[in-house]
Scaffold this active site. Structure first.
Site, mmCIF file in Angstrom:
data_model
loop_
_atom_site.group_PDB
_atom_site.id
_atom_site.type_symbol
_atom_site.label_atom_id
_atom_site.label_comp_id
_atom_site.label_asym_id
_atom_site.label_seq_id
_atom_site.Cartn_x
_atom_site.Cartn_y
_atom_site.Cartn_z
ATOM 1 N N ASP A 67 0.812 -1.209 0.000
ATOM 2 C CA ASP A 67 0.000 0.000 0.000
ATOM 3 C C ASP A 67 0.851 1.267 0.000
ATOM 4 O OD1 ASP A 67 0.938 -0.396 2.591
ATOM 5 O OD2 ASP A 67 -1.029 -0.795 3.438
ATOM 6 N N ASN A 136 -7.517 -3.153 14.377
ATOM 7 C CA ASN A 136 -8.877 -3.501 13.955
ATOM 8 C C ASN A 136 -8.859 -4.668 12.968
ATOM 9 O OD1 ASN A 136 -7.914 -2.356 11.609
ATOM 10 N ND2 ASN A 136 -9.264 -0.578 11.635
ATOM 11 N N HIS A 138 -7.146 -4.959 10.280
ATOM 12 C CA HIS A 138 -6.953 -4.676 8.853
ATOM 13 C C HIS A 138 -5.661 -5.338 8.366
ATOM 14 C CE1 HIS A 138 -4.705 -0.571 9.637
ATOM 15 N NE2 HIS A 138 -3.863 -1.569 9.618
ATOM 16 N N GLU A 143 -9.586 -1.938 5.463
ATOM 17 C CA GLU A 143 -10.210 -1.643 6.740
ATOM 18 C C GLU A 143 -11.480 -2.478 6.913
ATOM 19 O OE1 GLU A 143 -8.615 0.050 8.775
ATOM 20 O OE2 GLU A 143 -8.043 2.045 8.100
#
Ligand code: PGA
Length: 247
Positions: A67, A136, A138, A143
């Site tokens: 990313d 979380n 991800h 996400e």
């Protein structure tokens, strides 16, 4: 999933580097998927040592990063492109032309996503993908969501991720709000996956990934479907897993 629990961050980093080095020694022209963030820094340090002291040769290796922030380029210290140069690319003999990071400054971000996805395919696909995991759950910048993204795409970062990543920026307001990320589909196509996690703050995400329902609300849970996924953890990140799930 195979789960390997190590005693410390240093031990986790050494094991991770051994796995990557083994891959490169066996297949010098391997295609690696690489990750940024705090987690893999120790692994990169160890890979640099193996290059310098044991002749680990990166000259035929191809890499694709997971990313990049939209709006940041190699000249920005906080970009993932700059991170990779500082932590690996500039310190080993990898051919810069074989390293790939999404172009966060592309004028046409959607076009850049399509181009990146195609480039991975043209390189023959990813042999070994390294992942970190967010609090979380991800992976990459995928996400929690109501669906799993198939391909490299533009994502809006969640407030919790912006907050977590603000430690790398002067002010929280400086953290970009968008990123380009490989999709879950892109990640699942990798032949092997190595997810690294350390520290107590990742324990719940690790638990959800390994034993939770498979849901886009916990993106890493999809790895339960991958036939060759390995989790390499330190003791704290593994602290919520029952003993029997560890090897
Ligand atoms: P970290 O990030 O390695 O900096 O904890 C991991 C991630 O958010 O994927």
């Amino acid at each position: 999933m195979r789960i390997l629990v190590t005693d410390s961050y240093e031990a986790m980093s050494r094991e991770a580097a051994k796995i990557l080095a083994g891959q490169i020694w066996l297949w010098p022209d391997t295609v690696l998927g690489l990750a940024t963030g705090s987690t893999p820094v120790g692994m990169y340090r160890e890979l640099i040592r193996l290059h310098r002291e044991e002749g680990l040769d990166f000259s035929q290796v191809t890499s694709f990063n997971l990313d990049e922030y939209v709006g940041l380029g190699p000249e920005d210290d906080q970009s993932y492109q700059a991170f990779m140069h500082a932590h690996l690319f500039d310190q080993v003999n990898i051919d810069p032309a074989r390293t790939h990071v999404p172009n966060g400054k592309a004028e046409d971000i959607e076009g850049e996503c399509d181009r990146y996805e195609k480039a991975i395919g043209e390189a023959g696909g990813i042999d070994l993908q390294v992942l970190g995991i967010g609090r979380n759950a991800h992976i990459g910048f995928n996400e929690p969501d109501d669906h799993f993204a198939r391909q490299t795409h533009r994502v809006a970062l969640k407030e919790s991720t912006i907050r977590a990543n603000s430690r790398f920026f002067e002010r929280e307001a400086d953290v970009p709000r968008y990123a380009i990320s490989m999709g879950i589909g892109t990640i699942l196509k990798a032949r092997r996956i190595l997810l690294l996690a350390n520290g107590r703050e990742k324990a719940q995400a690790v638990y959800d990934a390994v034993l939770g329902d498979i849901t886009p609300e916990h993106p890493a849970s999809i790895l339960q479907f991958h036939p060759q996924a390995m989790l390499l953890l330190d003791r704290e990140a593994a602290s919520l897993l029952p003993e029997r799930s560890k090897v």
